[in-house]
Each structure stands twice: as structure tokens, then as C-alpha cells.
Write a protein that holds these residues in place. Structure first.
Motif, PDB file in Angstrom:
ATOM      1  N   MET A  52       2.005  50.274  24.202  1.00 38.31           N
ATOM      2  CA  MET A  52       3.436  50.473  24.457  1.00 38.31           C
ATOM      3  C   MET A  52       3.723  50.609  25.952  1.00 38.31           C
ATOM      4  SD  MET A  52       4.274  53.202  21.418  1.00 38.31           S
ATOM      5  CE  MET A  52       5.890  53.670  22.019  1.00 38.31           C
ATOM      6  N   LEU A  53       2.889  51.349  26.648  1.00 42.70           N
ATOM      7  CA  LEU A  53       3.118  51.587  28.071  1.00 42.70           C
ATOM      8  C   LEU A  53       3.029  50.298  28.897  1.00 42.70           C
ATOM      9  CD1 LEU A  53       1.224  54.969  28.537  1.00 42.70           C
ATOM     10  CD2 LEU A  53       3.700  54.597  28.589  1.00 42.70           C
ATOM     11  N   GLN A  54       2.302  49.314  28.380  1.00 42.28           N
ATOM     12  CA  GLN A  54       2.209  48.045  29.096  1.00 42.28           C
ATOM     13  C   GLN A  54       3.513  47.244  29.025  1.00 42.28           C
ATOM     14  OE1 GLN A  54      -1.571  45.832  28.871  1.00 42.28           O
ATOM     15  NE2 GLN A  54      -2.258  47.373  27.407  1.00 42.28           N
ATOM     16  N   PHE A  55       4.405  47.618  28.111  1.00 45.76           N
ATOM     17  CA  PHE A  55       5.677  46.897  27.956  1.00 45.76           C
ATOM     18  C   PHE A  55       6.889  47.770  28.261  1.00 45.76           C
ATOM     19  CE2 PHE A  55       2.641  44.553  25.438  1.00 45.76           C
ATOM     20  CZ  PHE A  55       2.962  43.228  25.725  1.00 45.76           C
ATOM     21  N   SER A  56       6.644  49.024  28.620  1.00 49.77           N
ATOM     22  CA  SER A  56       7.759  49.976  28.726  1.00 49.77           C
ATOM     23  C   SER A  56       8.628  49.788  29.964  1.00 49.77           C
ATOM     24  CB  SER A  56       7.222  51.416  28.687  1.00 49.77           C
ATOM     25  OG  SER A  56       6.335  51.654  29.774  1.00 49.77           O
ATOM     26  N   ASP A  57       8.173  49.037  30.960  1.00 48.92           N
ATOM     27  CA  ASP A  57       9.035  48.763  32.110  1.00 48.92           C
ATOM     28  C   ASP A  57      10.172  47.817  31.741  1.00 48.92           C
ATOM     29  OD1 ASP A  57       7.553  50.382  33.746  1.00 48.92           O
ATOM     30  OD2 ASP A  57       6.419  48.755  34.688  1.00 48.92           O
ATOM     31  N   GLU A  58       9.917  46.957  30.775  1.00 49.80           N
ATOM     32  CA  GLU A  58      10.889  45.916  30.431  1.00 49.80           C
ATOM     33  C   GLU A  58      11.577  46.157  29.096  1.00 49.80           C
ATOM     34  OE1 GLU A  58      11.027  41.002  30.077  1.00 49.80           O
ATOM     35  OE2 GLU A  58       9.171  42.046  30.650  1.00 49.80           O
ATOM     36  N   PHE A  59      10.907  46.889  28.186  1.00 50.47           N
ATOM     37  CA  PHE A  59      11.425  47.056  26.831  1.00 50.47           C
ATOM     38  C   PHE A  59      11.513  48.533  26.464  1.00 50.47           C
ATOM     39  CE2 PHE A  59       9.352  42.926  26.979  1.00 50.47           C
ATOM     40  CZ  PHE A  59      10.331  42.095  26.440  1.00 50.47           C
ATOM     41  N   TYR A  60      12.333  48.821  25.462  1.00 51.75           N
ATOM     42  CA  TYR A  60      12.432  50.158  24.890  1.00 51.75           C
ATOM     43  C   TYR A  60      11.502  50.190  23.689  1.00 51.75           C
ATOM     44  CZ  TYR A  60      14.560  54.259  22.619  1.00 51.75           C
ATOM     45  OH  TYR A  60      14.781  55.484  22.028  1.00 51.75           O
ATOM     46  N   CYS A  61      10.349  50.812  23.837  1.00 54.79           N
ATOM     47  CA  CYS A  61       9.282  50.769  22.833  1.00 54.79           C
ATOM     48  C   CYS A  61       9.401  51.954  21.878  1.00 54.79           C
ATOM     49  CB  CYS A  61       7.929  50.780  23.525  1.00 54.79           C
ATOM     50  SG  CYS A  61       7.670  49.382  24.644  1.00 54.79           S
ATOM     51  N   ILE A  62       9.376  51.669  20.597  1.00 56.84           N
ATOM     52  CA  ILE A  62       9.542  52.672  19.553  1.00 56.84           C
ATOM     53  C   ILE A  62       8.443  52.488  18.514  1.00 56.84           C
ATOM     54  CG2 ILE A  62      11.093  53.620  17.792  1.00 56.84           C
ATOM     55  CD1 ILE A  62      13.354  52.022  19.312  1.00 56.84           C
ATOM     56  N   ALA A  63       7.738  53.572  18.185  1.00 59.88           N
ATOM     57  CA  ALA A  63       6.675  53.506  17.177  1.00 59.88           C
ATOM     58  C   ALA A  63       6.803  54.685  16.230  1.00 59.88           C
ATOM     59  CB  ALA A  63       5.298  53.514  17.839  1.00 59.88           C
ATOM     60  N   PRO A  64       7.250  54.462  14.993  1.00 56.77           N
ATOM     61  CA  PRO A  64       7.342  55.561  14.020  1.00 56.77           C
ATOM     62  C   PRO A  64       6.018  55.826  13.320  1.00 56.77           C
ATOM     63  CG  PRO A  64       8.176  53.543  13.050  1.00 56.77           C
ATOM     64  CD  PRO A  64       7.792  53.199  14.471  1.00 56.77           C
ATOM     65  N   ASP A  65       5.841  57.065  12.862  1.00 48.84           N
ATOM     66  CA  ASP A  65       4.816  57.350  11.857  1.00 48.84           C
ATOM     67  C   ASP A  65       5.401  56.940  10.508  1.00 48.84           C
ATOM     68  OD1 ASP A  65       3.235  58.466  13.822  1.00 48.84           O
ATOM     69  OD2 ASP A  65       3.577  60.542  13.209  1.00 48.84           O
ATOM     70  N   LEU A  66       4.773  56.003   9.843  1.00 50.32           N
ATOM     71  CA  LEU A  66       5.267  55.532   8.560  1.00 50.32           C
ATOM     72  C   LEU A  66       5.141  56.610   7.486  1.00 50.32           C
ATOM     73  CD1 LEU A  66       3.591  52.011   8.695  1.00 50.32           C
ATOM     74  CD2 LEU A  66       6.036  52.497   9.009  1.00 50.32           C
ATOM     75  N   ARG A  67       5.959  56.486   6.453  1.00 49.03           N
ATOM     76  CA  ARG A  67       5.856  57.396   5.300  1.00 49.03           C
ATOM     77  C   ARG A  67       4.406  57.456   4.820  1.00 49.03           C
ATOM     78  NH1 ARG A  67       9.609  58.485   0.397  1.00 49.03           N
ATOM     79  NH2 ARG A  67      11.208  57.774   1.868  1.00 49.03           N
ATOM     80  N   GLY A  68       3.918  58.690   4.657  1.00 46.27           N
ATOM     81  CA  GLY A  68       2.541  58.887   4.222  1.00 46.27           C
ATOM     82  C   GLY A  68       1.569  59.174   5.345  1.00 46.27           C
ATOM     83  N   PHE A  69       2.068  59.171   6.602  1.00 49.01           N
ATOM     84  CA  PHE A  69       1.168  59.262   7.749  1.00 49.01           C
ATOM     85  C   PHE A  69       1.742  60.184   8.820  1.00 49.01           C
ATOM     86  CE2 PHE A  69       0.740  55.132   5.745  1.00 49.01           C
ATOM     87  CZ  PHE A  69      -0.629  54.993   5.584  1.00 49.01           C
ATOM     88  N   GLY A  70       0.835  60.811   9.565  1.00 49.25           N
ATOM     89  CA  GLY A  70       1.197  61.519  10.777  1.00 49.25           C
ATOM     90  C   GLY A  70       2.149  62.672  10.574  1.00 49.25           C
ATOM     91  N   ASP A  71       3.063  62.831  11.538  1.00 50.60           N
ATOM     92  CA  ASP A  71       3.992  63.956  11.538  1.00 50.60           C
ATOM     93  C   ASP A  71       5.302  63.659  10.823  1.00 50.60           C
ATOM     94  OD1 ASP A  71       2.375  65.789  12.909  1.00 50.60           O
ATOM     95  OD2 ASP A  71       2.901  64.928  14.852  1.00 50.60           O
ATOM     96  N   THR A  72       5.450  62.459  10.275  1.00 53.10           N
ATOM     97  CA  THR A  72       6.614  62.188   9.432  1.00 53.10           C
ATOM     98  C   THR A  72       6.541  63.065   8.183  1.00 53.10           C
ATOM     99  OG1 THR A  72       7.118  59.976  10.239  1.00 53.10           O
ATOM    100  CG2 THR A  72       7.619  60.399   7.922  1.00 53.10           C
TER     101      THR A  72
END
Length: 358
Positions: A52-72
Motif C-alpha cells: 500500500m505504501l508504494q502507491f500511497s503518494d498517488e492513490f488513497y489506499c484502503i484495506a479492510p479486514d474481511l468478515r471472519g478475520f482480524g479486528d473486524t
């Protein structure tokens, strides 16, 4: 459990989307064109941080934790709907964030979900990049380029194919290396990437792996007994059941008939051992390699030809007017954006430059 140390430039956020409380990672200016990243199975959004950080200068990068995973928020996946719970969640997230047309990037399970997102959100998607995606026919119990069922109940797909010893270690938060096959750390280093590679953020990625929501209705999910080899058929709950071809029979057709057809890039590691015609996660191949007992042979239960099925799907997409680009990366396993970040970034950047309307 250990806490993930997010990289500088990555911010964490919780969003109420109406269906559940979803956790996101973000990078970049929200006024830029969005780029939505979907992670794979037994992982979370944190696997995307460096990329994500490699594209964050040009784009608004968003990554969710999908249902069933992580802090969601922990909520049941109704696997009888196939990937529809995930699609409904992401649709609600897109609406909540009021996203303009976006670029879509999916890895593994996230790539599998992308087939359905393309069908549902074609007019909202600028480009699609599928990195080691599961084929749109689903995972387990099928053969041939079009994914025909080996048995009527789709035996060999769903929650019953997950080895109990691995699921138990996930639930226990095991960080050891004391089992060569089923310690989560060893499993990650054997299958997430080409064996011998070690990720710089191994500890954080392992922590993300251990954040999967476990239980009979979560991971690995329930299952039914089957009279067909290997003796288990899909149940009703959890992410592995939701991947079953039994519950995703319309997915390929929906993908192929979507209009308009966003331009699509497929990135594939040549040495991938998960999404492969010789996948170590596939019961058919496990049986062929004498890793599961009682295999009835190639005629009755062949290994699932996953790359062949992806190739068939993309060729059909092209025949119906879609643009498809392919990047096969040598000396690389299941996670090219971590193993070969420079090559993967270049492939995605070229794809964006050639095909973005912006």
C-alpha cells in the motif's frame, strides 16, 4: 496475543457499515483515486501494508479486514450464500465511505471475492488486479477447466478439509515451530511464499494469521459426513465453506456476463503451492501424493486444475470483450507483492497507466 506494529504512514480505523463494525487500514490522501485491497485467507489487511505504501503518494489506499478475520467484528459467515456476505459487506463499505470509481486489488481469497465484485460493481471499478486468486469455480471437489463436481455433494470442499491440528493451533495462538506441518508459522513459511523466503514482517503477519475468528461457525467451519472420498462435504458456516463450489455455482457466469468489463491483470507466482494445478491445499492432489488416505485415483477424484480454470475464465472474459493482462513471476510463490515487490509493483503500475481513465 501480540499486537501488530503498523508501518509509518499506515493508519487504523473502525467503520460502522450497518452490517458489522469493520476494521480498515488506510494510506494516502483521501482526495486521490481510491485503491481497494482485499486480503487472503488466514490473514488480515496488515499483509498489504508495505505494498500500500508504494502507491500511497498517488492513490488513497484502503484495506479492510474481511468478515471472519482480524479486528473486524466477529460475525457469522453464511456459507450457503457463497461469497455474498463478503460482497454485501464491501458494498456497504463502499457506500459508507462514498467511494468514487476505484481500483480493485485482491489476493487469494480476496481475489476470489473480486470475481463477484466485478459482477456487482463493474461501473464503479477502474481496473482490477488479481494476485494469486482462487478460481471463480470455487475451491475443492471439482475437476476440468469449467469446474465440474467430482461428486454430487461436492465432497472434499468446505470446512471438513482443514486439518484439526492446524485449526487447534490457530485457536491457541501458537507461535512455535514445534510441528513441521501444522504450526501456523511453519504453515505460513511453507505455503504463503516459496519455501526458503522469509518476510521482513514475519512476526506481524503471523499475528495477523492468528487473528482469524475461530469456532464451529467460524474457522474452519462445520461440515457434513459424505459417503464419497474424502468423507466430508461442505457445511453451512465459515470462510472455508463459503469457498466451496457448491455455493458459488453462478459466480463464473456472473463474472463473464458483467458489463462493462473492467480491464484485468492476473499476477501469478510460478511456484505457488496454494493456487496451482498441484496445490498442496487440494484434497485431490493430497490424495495423489499419498498425503490423504484412501484416494480413489485420478479417474474418480483428480486434483483440481486451478491455474487451468483461471486461464479458461480469463480467456472467456476476453472472448466477450474484456481486456486481460498476465504477469507470471518466476522464483515466486503465493504472495508476489511480498516476495517480488518490485516486479509486482511495476506490473500493477503499468496496468494502471495503460488502463486508467484518470
Amino acid at each position: 496475543m501480540s499486537k501488530i506494529n503498523h508501518l509509518s504512514g499506515i493508519s487504523s480505523q473502525f467503520v460502522e457499515i450497518g452490517r458489522l463494525r469493520m476494521h480498515l487500514l488506510r494510506a494516502g490522501n483521501k482526495h486521490n483515486t481510491p485503491m481497494l485491497f482485499l486480503h487472503g485467507n488466514t490473514c488480515t489487511s496488515t499483509i498489504w501494508e508495505e505494498f500500500m505504501l508504494q502507491f500511497s503518494d498517488e492513490f488513497y489506499c484502503i484495506a479492510p479486514d474481511l468478515r471472519g478475520f482480524g479486528d473486524t467484528e466477529k460475525q457469522i459467515i453464511d456459507a450457503t450464500r457463497g461469497i455474498e456476505d463478503w460482497l454485501d459487506d464491501i458494498t456497504a463499505l463502499i457506500k459508507k465511505l462514498d467511494l468514487p470509481p476505484f481500483h480493485l486489488v485482491g489476493h487469494s481469497l480476496g481475489g476470489f471475492i473480486c470475481w463477484g465484485l466485478i459482477a456487482r460493481h463493474a461501473t464503479d471499478i477502474e481496473t482490477v488486479t488479481l494476485i494469486s486468486p482462487g478460481p471463480p469455480m470455487g475451491f475443492g471437489g471439482i475437476h476440468g477447466e469449467q469446474g465440474k463436481a467430482n461428486n454430487p455433494d461436492y465432497s472434499g470442499s468446505g470446512g471438513g478439509i482443514v486439518v484439526d491440528a492446524f485449526a487447534d493451533r490457530l485457536k491457541a495462538g501458537d507461535r512455535s515451530t514445534d510441528h513441521p506441518l501444522y504450526s501456523p508459522r511453519n504453515m505460513m513459511n511453507r505455503l504463503f511464499w516459496k519455501e526458503g523466503f522469509h518476510a521482513d514482517r514475519e512476526e506481524d503477519i503471523l499475528t495477523a494469521m492468528l487473528q482469524i475468528h475461530t469456532g464451529e461457525k467460524y474457522y474452519p467451519g462445520d461440515y457434513k459426513q459424505s459417503k464419497y472420498w474424502p468423507g466430508v462435504a461442505p457445511g453451512r458456516y465459515g470462510p472455508v465453506n463459503a469457498l466451496s463450489p457448491k455455493y458459488n455455482q453462478a459466480l463464473l457466469n456472473d463474472f463473464l456476463n458483467t458489463e462493462p468489463k473492467p480491464p484485468l491483470l492476473w499476477v501469478h507466482g510460478v511456484d505457488d503451492h496454494i493456487i496451482s494445478d498441484t496445490s498442496f491445499s487440494d484434497p485431490g492432489y493430497q490424495g495423489k501424493m499419498s498425503l490423504r488416505e484412501g484416494w480413489p485415483g485420478e479417474a474418480k477424484y483428480p486434483p483440481q486444475p486451478m491455474t487451468l480454470q483461471i486461464e479458461f475464465s480469463l480467456a472467456e472474459y476476453q472472448s466477450k470483450g474484456g481486456k486481460v493482462f498476465r504477469e507470471h513471476i518466476k522464483d515466486c510463490g503465493h504472495t508476489p507483492f511480498i516476495e517480488k515487490p518490485t516486479l509486482t509493483k511495476q506490473a500493477l503500475s503499468d496496468h494502471l497507466q495503460k488502463n486508467s481513465s484518470q
